[in-house]
Design a protein around this motif. Structure first.
Motif, PDB file in Angstrom:
ATOM      1  N   GLU A 271      -9.114  -2.766   4.601  1.00 53.91           N
ATOM      2  CA  GLU A 271      -9.361  -2.445   3.191  1.00 53.91           C
ATOM      3  C   GLU A 271      -8.261  -1.538   2.637  1.00 53.91           C
ATOM      4  OE1 GLU A 271     -13.223  -0.703   3.282  1.00 53.91           O
ATOM      5  OE2 GLU A 271     -14.295  -2.630   3.151  1.00 53.91           O
ATOM      6  N   ILE A 272      -7.845  -0.540   3.433  1.00 56.31           N
ATOM      7  CA  ILE A 272      -6.788   0.381   2.997  1.00 56.31           C
ATOM      8  C   ILE A 272      -5.482  -0.371   2.784  1.00 56.31           C
ATOM      9  CG2 ILE A 272      -5.352   2.345   3.675  1.00 56.31           C
ATOM     10  CD1 ILE A 272      -7.784   3.397   5.274  1.00 56.31           C
ATOM     11  N   ILE A 273      -5.124  -1.199   3.747  1.00 55.23           N
ATOM     12  CA  ILE A 273      -3.853  -1.925   3.689  1.00 55.23           C
ATOM     13  C   ILE A 273      -3.810  -2.875   2.504  1.00 55.23           C
ATOM     14  CG2 ILE A 273      -2.494  -3.714   4.876  1.00 55.23           C
ATOM     15  CD1 ILE A 273      -3.122  -2.327   7.504  1.00 55.23           C
ATOM     16  N   GLU A 274      -4.895  -3.606   2.271  1.00 53.80           N
ATOM     17  CA  GLU A 274      -4.932  -4.554   1.155  1.00 53.80           C
ATOM     18  C   GLU A 274      -4.941  -3.826  -0.190  1.00 53.80           C
ATOM     19  OE1 GLU A 274      -4.511  -7.816   1.246  1.00 53.80           O
ATOM     20  OE2 GLU A 274      -4.211  -7.548   3.413  1.00 53.80           O
ATOM     21  N   ARG A 275      -5.739  -2.776  -0.292  1.00 56.00           N
ATOM     22  CA  ARG A 275      -5.828  -2.029  -1.553  1.00 56.00           C
ATOM     23  C   ARG A 275      -4.488  -1.420  -1.944  1.00 56.00           C
ATOM     24  NH1 ARG A 275      -9.182   2.060  -0.182  1.00 56.00           N
ATOM     25  NH2 ARG A 275      -7.499   3.576  -0.071  1.00 56.00           N
ATOM     26  N   GLU A 276      -3.775  -0.887  -0.971  1.00 63.19           N
ATOM     27  CA  GLU A 276      -2.506  -0.202  -1.252  1.00 63.19           C
ATOM     28  C   GLU A 276      -1.301  -1.137  -1.241  1.00 63.19           C
ATOM     29  OE1 GLU A 276      -2.413   2.831  -2.217  1.00 63.19           O
ATOM     30  OE2 GLU A 276      -4.499   3.368  -1.778  1.00 63.19           O
ATOM     31  N   LYS A 277      -1.573  -2.436  -0.961  1.00 62.80           N
ATOM     32  CA  LYS A 277      -0.510  -3.459  -0.987  1.00 62.80           C
ATOM     33  C   LYS A 277       0.647  -3.110  -0.035  1.00 62.80           C
ATOM     34  CE  LYS A 277      -1.431  -5.060  -5.714  1.00 62.80           C
ATOM     35  NZ  LYS A 277      -2.702  -4.364  -5.858  1.00 62.80           N
ATOM     36  N   ILE A 278       0.316  -2.740   1.196  1.00 64.02           N
ATOM     37  CA  ILE A 278       1.341  -2.399   2.187  1.00 64.02           C
ATOM     38  C   ILE A 278       1.268  -3.326   3.401  1.00 64.02           C
ATOM     39  CG2 ILE A 278       1.495   0.033   1.501  1.00 64.02           C
ATOM     40  CD1 ILE A 278      -0.350   0.741   3.838  1.00 64.02           C
ATOM     41  N   SER A 279       0.537  -4.418   3.286  1.00 67.43           N
ATOM     42  CA  SER A 279       0.325  -5.300   4.442  1.00 67.43           C
ATOM     43  C   SER A 279       1.616  -5.913   4.956  1.00 67.43           C
ATOM     44  CB  SER A 279      -0.678  -6.408   4.096  1.00 67.43           C
ATOM     45  OG  SER A 279      -0.181  -7.215   3.030  1.00 67.43           O
TER      46      SER A 279
END
Length: 306
Positions: A271-279
């Motif tokens: 969820e953190i990675i997707e929300r912050e667009k850092i995947s």
């Protein structure tokens, strides 16, 4: 029948005889002999008459003597007592004698003295630990002009995307500005090393960035193990998730927070990675600001790396 005399091989290991001195390669003893390079190193350090200079591995003192001409004081750290004797002979009875302080022993195993500038032909085997010992030294020094093996020097200045870009690059650039000054061929040393060299200038960032360095170290170690993989791929690995969940639960306990029974660390990280667009971030192309951003994002969410 006459006896055949067999000469025994010398038992001097890794040592080369030059001008009556046995240079021990195990100590990284490759003496810089070119006076032009020595002069350039001192000039690039912009030594002031009020400066105290630190020199690691002075050898026979070619660089030391030039530094003594410019500085108020030179503190030379030398591990080999034989070379200490050579250095003492060179200054004995000269005006430089009172300006030189020699510390005998391994500089990496003791606290560094006060200094304004560091100028050294560094024993190559201590290059990495010496850089970070210098950058963590307090009070701050003005700059360091250091001779390194060329590949090591190129790693210090490597930029995101470069083949040599690594954890050493980003850690050094977090704490300092690093510039390449000059290339130095192997024939400028006695005995010649097997590699080419470079002189670099390191200027500490003062003040240093306001981050938790243990957290930073934990994050960069984790990401550079697989520097070509994306963050989403790295954070899906079971051992990494297990370690992050352990840290998360400890942190929650310390803050009197109770986690729900259905808590899922993998889902939280996703969820953190997707929300912050850092995947799609990859450590091989991330700069210092990107690493700081990623560290801040996860720490804010209670996810810790140390």
């Amino acid at each position: 029948m006459p006896k055949i005399k067999v000469e025994k091989k010398s038992r001097v290991h890794n040592e080369v005889v030059k001008q009556g001195i046995l240079f021990n390669k195990d100590f990284g003893q490759h003496i810089l002999k070119n006076p032009m390079i020595i002069t350039n190193m001192v000039e690039k350090a912009a030594v002031l008459s009020s400066d105290t200079i630190l020199e690691i591995g002075p050898g026979t003192g070619n660089l030391t003597m030039k530094l003594l001409e410019k500085a108020k004081k030179v503190v030379a750290c030398e591990v080999d007592p034989r070379l200490v004797g050579e250095l003492q002979k060179r200054v004995c009875g000269t005006p430089f004698q009172t300006k030189l302080e020699i510390k005998v022993g391994d500089a990496m195993k003791s606290e560094l003295p006060f200094f304004n500038v560091c100028v050294s032909n560094v024993p190559y085997q201590i290059s990495s630990p010496l850089v970070f010992k210098l950058l963590l030294h307090r009070p701050f020094f003005r700059c360091a002009v250091l001779m390194f093996q060329r590949e090591f020097a190129m790693r210090l200045v490597a930029k995101p995307g470069d083949k040599l870009y690594c954890r050493l690059s980003v850690n050094t650039q977090l704490l300092a500005r690093v510039d390449l000054l000059m290339k130095v061929g192997k024939n400028n040393f006695r005995p010649p090393p097997k590699v080419e060299s470079n002189v670099v200038r390191i200027e500490p960032r003062n003040p240093p960035p306001p981050i938790n360095f243990k957290e930073w170290d934990g994050l960069t170690r984790m990401l550079f193990v697989r520097k070509n993989k994306t963050l989403s791929s790295i954070f899906r690995q079971a051992p990494i998730l297990a370690n992050l969940e352990k840290n998360y639960r400890i942190n929650a306990s310390l803050n009197n927070q109770t986690l729900p029974p259905e808590f899922d660390m993998k889902l939280k990280i996703e969820e953190i990675i997707e929300r912050e667009k850092i995947s799609d971030y990859r450590s091989r192309t991330m700069d210092v600001d990107d690493f700081i951003k990623v560290l801040h994002i996860f720490n804010t969410e209670g996810v810790h790396f140390a």
